[in-house]
Design a protein around this motif. Structure first.
Motif, PDB file in Angstrom:
ATOM      1  N   VAL A 187    -104.799 -38.873 -81.611  1.00 26.92           N
ATOM      2  CA  VAL A 187    -104.543 -37.690 -80.977  1.00 26.92           C
ATOM      3  C   VAL A 187    -103.390 -37.100 -81.463  1.00 26.92           C
ATOM      4  O   VAL A 187    -102.471 -37.841 -81.699  1.00 26.92           O
ATOM      5  N   SER A 188    -103.226 -35.814 -81.388  1.00 29.49           N
ATOM      6  CA  SER A 188    -101.765 -35.006 -81.574  1.00 29.49           C
ATOM      7  C   SER A 188    -101.024 -34.887 -80.223  1.00 29.49           C
ATOM      8  O   SER A 188    -101.859 -34.558 -79.307  1.00 29.49           O
ATOM      9  N   PRO A 189     -99.775 -35.257 -80.292  1.00 27.51           N
ATOM     10  CA  PRO A 189     -99.142 -35.235 -79.061  1.00 27.51           C
ATOM     11  C   PRO A 189     -98.673 -34.058 -78.669  1.00 27.51           C
ATOM     12  O   PRO A 189     -98.652 -33.101 -79.727  1.00 27.51           O
TER      13      PRO A 189
ATOM     14  N   SER B 160     -96.429 -30.649 -78.081  1.00 28.20           N
ATOM     15  CA  SER B 160     -94.955 -30.309 -78.734  1.00 28.20           C
ATOM     16  C   SER B 160     -94.329 -29.214 -77.849  1.00 28.20           C
ATOM     17  O   SER B 160     -95.081 -28.468 -77.398  1.00 28.20           O
ATOM     18  N   ALA B 161     -92.969 -29.121 -78.037  1.00 29.58           N
ATOM     19  CA  ALA B 161     -92.191 -28.425 -77.516  1.00 29.58           C
ATOM     20  C   ALA B 161     -90.792 -28.067 -78.294  1.00 29.58           C
ATOM     21  O   ALA B 161     -90.113 -28.905 -78.788  1.00 29.58           O
ATOM     22  N   GLY B 162     -90.520 -26.923 -78.793  1.00 26.03           N
ATOM     23  CA  GLY B 162     -89.383 -26.380 -79.290  1.00 26.03           C
ATOM     24  C   GLY B 162     -89.599 -27.026 -80.668  1.00 26.03           C
ATOM     25  O   GLY B 162     -88.610 -27.292 -81.545  1.00 26.03           O
ATOM     26  N   GLY B 163     -90.775 -27.093 -81.301  1.00 27.52           N
ATOM     27  CA  GLY B 163     -90.798 -27.518 -82.725  1.00 27.52           C
ATOM     28  C   GLY B 163     -90.973 -29.233 -82.866  1.00 27.52           C
ATOM     29  O   GLY B 163     -90.933 -29.482 -83.924  1.00 27.52           O
ATOM     30  N   LEU B 164     -90.715 -29.889 -81.710  1.00 29.39           N
ATOM     31  CA  LEU B 164     -90.857 -31.240 -81.668  1.00 29.39           C
ATOM     32  C   LEU B 164     -91.869 -31.673 -80.789  1.00 29.39           C
ATOM     33  O   LEU B 164     -92.363 -31.529 -79.808  1.00 29.39           O
ATOM     34  N   SER B 165     -92.462 -32.659 -81.456  1.00 31.38           N
ATOM     35  CA  SER B 165     -93.618 -33.471 -80.943  1.00 31.38           C
ATOM     36  C   SER B 165     -93.098 -34.489 -80.179  1.00 31.38           C
ATOM     37  O   SER B 165     -92.262 -35.418 -80.568  1.00 31.38           O
ATOM     38  N   THR B 166     -93.521 -34.865 -78.916  1.00 30.76           N
ATOM     39  CA  THR B 166     -92.967 -35.651 -77.970  1.00 30.76           C
ATOM     40  C   THR B 166     -94.108 -36.519 -77.327  1.00 30.76           C
ATOM     41  O   THR B 166     -95.165 -35.975 -76.964  1.00 30.76           O
ATOM     42  N   THR B 167     -93.902 -37.758 -77.054  1.00 30.18           N
ATOM     43  CA  THR B 167     -94.478 -38.584 -75.755  1.00 30.18           C
ATOM     44  C   THR B 167     -93.788 -39.630 -75.488  1.00 30.18           C
ATOM     45  O   THR B 167     -92.642 -39.879 -75.920  1.00 30.18           O
TER      46      THR B 167
ATOM     47  N   LEU C 100     -98.580 -46.108 -79.722  1.00 25.96           N
ATOM     48  CA  LEU C 100     -97.887 -44.762 -79.802  1.00 25.96           C
ATOM     49  C   LEU C 100     -97.777 -44.431 -81.471  1.00 25.96           C
ATOM     50  O   LEU C 100     -97.775 -43.403 -82.026  1.00 25.96           O
ATOM     51  N   LEU C 101     -96.859 -45.486 -81.827  1.00 20.27           N
ATOM     52  CA  LEU C 101     -96.042 -45.167 -82.940  1.00 20.27           C
ATOM     53  C   LEU C 101     -97.186 -45.452 -84.497  1.00 20.27           C
ATOM     54  O   LEU C 101     -96.939 -45.013 -85.492  1.00 20.27           O
TER      55      LEU C 101
ATOM     56  N   GLY D  91     -99.009 -36.055 -87.518  1.00 28.20           N
ATOM     57  CA  GLY D  91     -98.961 -34.948 -88.645  1.00 28.20           C
ATOM     58  C   GLY D  91     -97.769 -35.195 -89.554  1.00 28.20           C
ATOM     59  O   GLY D  91     -97.213 -36.447 -89.936  1.00 28.20           O
ATOM     60  N   GLN D  92     -97.486 -34.196 -90.433  1.00 31.21           N
ATOM     61  CA  GLN D  92     -96.300 -34.278 -91.231  1.00 31.21           C
ATOM     62  C   GLN D  92     -95.055 -34.180 -90.467  1.00 31.21           C
ATOM     63  O   GLN D  92     -94.529 -33.343 -89.752  1.00 31.21           O
ATOM     64  N   LEU D  93     -94.273 -35.438 -90.843  1.00 31.81           N
ATOM     65  CA  LEU D  93     -92.766 -35.473 -90.165  1.00 31.81           C
ATOM     66  C   LEU D  93     -91.848 -35.473 -91.081  1.00 31.81           C
ATOM     67  O   LEU D  93     -91.917 -36.078 -92.276  1.00 31.81           O
ATOM     68  N   ASP D  94     -90.639 -34.822 -90.529  1.00 35.56           N
ATOM     69  CA  ASP D  94     -89.458 -34.999 -91.539  1.00 35.56           C
ATOM     70  C   ASP D  94     -88.865 -36.385 -91.002  1.00 35.56           C
ATOM     71  O   ASP D  94     -88.416 -37.010 -91.887  1.00 35.56           O
ATOM     72  N   TYR D  95     -88.742 -36.726 -89.852  1.00 31.10           N
ATOM     73  CA  TYR D  95     -88.067 -37.891 -88.955  1.00 31.10           C
ATOM     74  C   TYR D  95     -89.092 -38.064 -87.872  1.00 31.10           C
ATOM     75  O   TYR D  95     -89.533 -37.341 -86.899  1.00 31.10           O
ATOM     76  N   LEU D  96     -89.172 -39.421 -87.665  1.00 27.73           N
ATOM     77  CA  LEU D  96     -89.647 -39.936 -86.332  1.00 27.73           C
ATOM     78  C   LEU D  96     -88.505 -40.510 -85.423  1.00 27.73           C
ATOM     79  O   LEU D  96     -88.057 -41.792 -85.975  1.00 27.73           O
ATOM     80  N   VAL D  97     -88.073 -40.142 -84.324  1.00 27.66           N
ATOM     81  CA  VAL D  97     -87.025 -40.544 -83.740  1.00 27.66           C
ATOM     82  C   VAL D  97     -87.739 -41.357 -82.341  1.00 27.66           C
ATOM     83  O   VAL D  97     -88.671 -40.664 -81.785  1.00 27.66           O
ATOM     84  N   VAL D  98     -87.373 -42.646 -82.273  1.00 24.11           N
ATOM     85  CA  VAL D  98     -87.894 -43.155 -81.113  1.00 24.11           C
ATOM     86  C   VAL D  98     -86.765 -43.832 -80.171  1.00 24.11           C
ATOM     87  O   VAL D  98     -85.826 -44.689 -80.546  1.00 24.11           O
ATOM     88  N   ASP D  99     -86.857 -43.245 -78.961  1.00 26.63           N
ATOM     89  CA  ASP D  99     -85.818 -43.503 -77.857  1.00 26.63           C
ATOM     90  C   ASP D  99     -86.502 -44.507 -77.299  1.00 26.63           C
ATOM     91  O   ASP D  99     -87.411 -44.645 -76.361  1.00 26.63           O
TER      92      ASP D  99
END
Length: 191
Positions: free
Chosen positions: A12-14, A16-23, A39-40, A47-55
């Motif tokens: 599924v697609s997460p 998004s807010a402010g151009g950032l997909s989050t979960t 999740l990852l 989708g197409q990502l420039d970067y995936l940041v994992v906190d």
């Protein structure tokens, strides 16, 4: 909170807010290693990502090991407040990433200083320059400092990150400088 899809379902697609997909991982912390992997890697169509940041949570537990062993990682950024107890976790985290051959791109000193909005006096609530000392010990760079500021908390609580809601503020500029430093240290994306 976005619910994790059940095993066997299509990705599924997460939200998004402010151009950032989050979960964020739901459930109990002891289940987060499996949840992060799902999740990852398995159940989210990013989708197409420039970067995936994992906190990830602080420390060197199952979450960090599972992610570093199951997902290709271009680099880790260690974020810590300047206080000694937090720096101990940050040190362990940096060493763990090095042991699993994940490049540590640098350290960010979070909640580095509080400036009184009325008198402008600066107070180092969590100590001063702890992350800088740790960076020297680990032979790493400091990527930047994030102040302890009410604007950051208020903007986050409304779902509008400070870089969107107040892009000209000093707080937003601190985040943007750090993002620039992280991108500068990452390897070029594959073509």
């Amino acid at each position: 909170m976005w619910d994790l899809p059940r095993l066997g379902h299509e990705p599924v697609s997460p939200p998004s807010a402010g151009g950032l997909s989050t979960t964020a991982p739901p459930g109990k912390p002891q289940d987060h290693a499996l949840i992060y992997k799902r999740l990852l890697k398995d159940h989210v169509d990013w989708g197409q990502l420039d970067y995936l940041v994992v906190d990830m949570p602080p420390g060197t537990g199952d979450v960090q090991l599972s992610v570093s062993q199951n997902i290709p990682i271009s680099g880790a950024v260690i974020i810590s407040t300047p206080q000694d107890i937090a720096l101990m976790d940050a040190h362990k985290g940096a060493e763990m990433f090095r042991k699993v051959h994940v490049p540590v791109l640098g350290l960010v000193q979070n909640m580095s200083v509080f400036q009184c909005p009325k008198c402008k006096h600066k107070t180092h609530i969590f100590g001063a320059d702890g992350a800088r000392r740790l960076a020297r010990t680990l032979d790493l760079d400091i990527l930047g400092d994030i102040p302890l500021h009410l604007n950051i908390r208020e903007a986050s609580d409304t779902g509008q990150p400070i870089v969107f809601s107040q892009p000209e503020s000093d707080e937003a500029k601190a985040y943007l400088r750090i993002a620039t430093e992280v991108v500068r240290r990452l390897p070029p994306p594959p073509e």
